[in-house]
Write an enzyme that holds these catalytic residues in place. Structure first.
Site, PDB file in Angstrom:
ATOM      1  N   ALA A  78       0.840  -1.198   0.000  1.00  0.00           N
ATOM      2  CA  ALA A  78       0.000   0.000   0.000  1.00  0.00           C
ATOM      3  C   ALA A  78       0.870   1.241   0.000  1.00  0.00           C
ATOM      4  CB  ALA A  78      -0.915   0.023   1.231  1.00  0.00           C
ATOM      5  N   TYR A  79       0.258   2.365  -0.305  1.00  0.00           N
ATOM      6  CA  TYR A  79       0.894   3.671  -0.104  1.00  0.00           C
ATOM      7  C   TYR A  79       0.538   4.067   1.322  1.00  0.00           C
ATOM      8  CZ  TYR A  79       2.121   8.605  -0.862  1.00  0.00           C
ATOM      9  OH  TYR A  79       2.682   9.848  -0.773  1.00  0.00           O
ATOM     10  N   THR A  80       1.511   4.079   2.211  1.00  0.00           N
ATOM     11  CA  THR A  80       1.209   4.262   3.639  1.00  0.00           C
ATOM     12  C   THR A  80       1.821   5.525   4.249  1.00  0.00           C
ATOM     13  OG1 THR A  80       3.107   2.871   4.202  1.00  0.00           O
ATOM     14  CG2 THR A  80       0.961   1.778   4.068  1.00  0.00           C
TER      15      THR A  80
ATOM     16  N   TYR B 267      -5.030   9.750   2.662  1.00  0.00           N
ATOM     17  CA  TYR B 267      -4.687   8.331   2.803  1.00  0.00           C
ATOM     18  C   TYR B 267      -5.935   7.504   3.120  1.00  0.00           C
ATOM     19  CZ  TYR B 267      -3.098   4.105   5.240  1.00  0.00           C
ATOM     20  OH  TYR B 267      -2.941   2.810   5.652  1.00  0.00           O
TER      21      TYR B 267
ATOM     22  N   LYS C 254      -7.827   4.547   0.806  1.00  0.00           N
ATOM     23  CA  LYS C 254      -8.026   3.183   1.320  1.00  0.00           C
ATOM     24  C   LYS C 254      -9.511   2.824   1.328  1.00  0.00           C
ATOM     25  CE  LYS C 254      -5.267   0.732   2.930  1.00  0.00           C
ATOM     26  NZ  LYS C 254      -4.465  -0.372   2.313  1.00  0.00           N
TER      27      LYS C 254
END
Length: 282
Positions: free
Chosen positions: A61-63, A126, A130
């Protein structure tokens, strides 16, 4: 069984890799950002077509929560469009998907542990990306399990526990937020639960919550890290307002884990026991 794990070098992916040896009858493929970049939709399809997994565990994921505020398109590509692409492939190829999501899909203003059916209302980019990823999976009608988690840490990668140990080693005094409430998640515990579900006799589609048991603040967590690590550092409790960040953070992230425990007979350790275990690993 062929299992493809995205984010193979991340905190969760690395823990799954460590535990994968306990499942000798399964063939695992751990993809890194280089092998299966989640911002390249063609590469995703190519990797899936090549390996033909029975199960995809989407741990990538892009976290970078604060950076997402200035990189919304990239965050959306990785956390939403890539997820939609994976779900579409899974549906078309009669595979299964376990997707890891986050407490950040919620507003964070509750005062009771959050159940899976609570309305989602993210307060940052974010969380919004998600949430869109979750919805894309639901819309795809793929055989899929979504697991929301929170405050993840591990012996691998960068995380709160390792940052605290470094800061407390370098400084005599630090300040930590005391008015954000939740429960940490040792990535190894989540990895065990995921592998138990994948190899279990029962598969029930839906959204589930997983974090360690207990209710603490980041300040409480920092105190425990200090004491269990035998470090000597003064820790000051501060409100969120004294530590401004580009992305807003939920004030309350405590997840209700009843559903995953009852559906899959998953045992969830208490947060302090897991922290002790992680520090021993470290």
């Amino acid at each position: 069984m062929k299992i493809l794990v995205t984010g193979g070098n991340g905190q969760l992916g690395s823990e799954i890799k460590d535990l994968s040896g306990s499942y000798p009858n399964s063939e695992f493929l751990f993809t890194s950002r280089a092998e299966m970049p989640l911002d390249n939709l063609d590469a995703i399809d190519n990797a899936l077509q090549s390996f033909q997994p029975d199960v995809v565990i989407n741990a990538g994921a892009y976290t970078t929560v604060d950076k997402a505020e200035s990189e919304p398109e990239l965050a959306d590509k990785v956390n939403h469009l890539a997820v939609a692409q994976i779900a579409k492939w899974v549906k078309a190829n009669n595979s299964k998907l376990i997707h890891v999501s986050t407490d950040y899909v919620f507003q964070g203003d509750s005062n009771v542990p959050l159940k899976e059916g609570e309305p989602t209302n993210p307060i940052n980019i974010y969380g919004a990306t998600k949430q869109k990823g979750e919805q894309a999976i639901v819309d795809s009608e793929a055989e899929a399990i979504i697991i929301r988690t929170a405050w993840v840490y591990s012996t691998y990668g960068a995380n709160f526990v390792k940052t605290m140990i470094r800061l407390m080693t370098e400084r005599d005094e630090i300040s930590v937020i005391s008015d954000q409430i939740g429960s940490p998640t040792y990535a190894r515990d989540l990895a065990k639960a995921i592998l138990q579900i994948v190899h279990g006799a029962k598969w029930t589609n839906g959204i589930y919550h997983f974090s360690n048991e207990g209710e603490i603040s980041w300040y409480d967590f920092a105190i425990a890290i200090r004491d269990l690590s035998s470090l000597d550092c003064k820790i000051n409790a501060i409100p969120t307002e004294q530590y401004p960040t580009p992305a807003k953070r939920p004030k309350f992230s405590l997840l209700d884990k009843t559903k995953i425990k009852e559906t899959f007979d998953v045992e969830i350790p208490f947060w302090k026991n897991s922290l002790t275990s992680m520090l021993n690993h470290l």
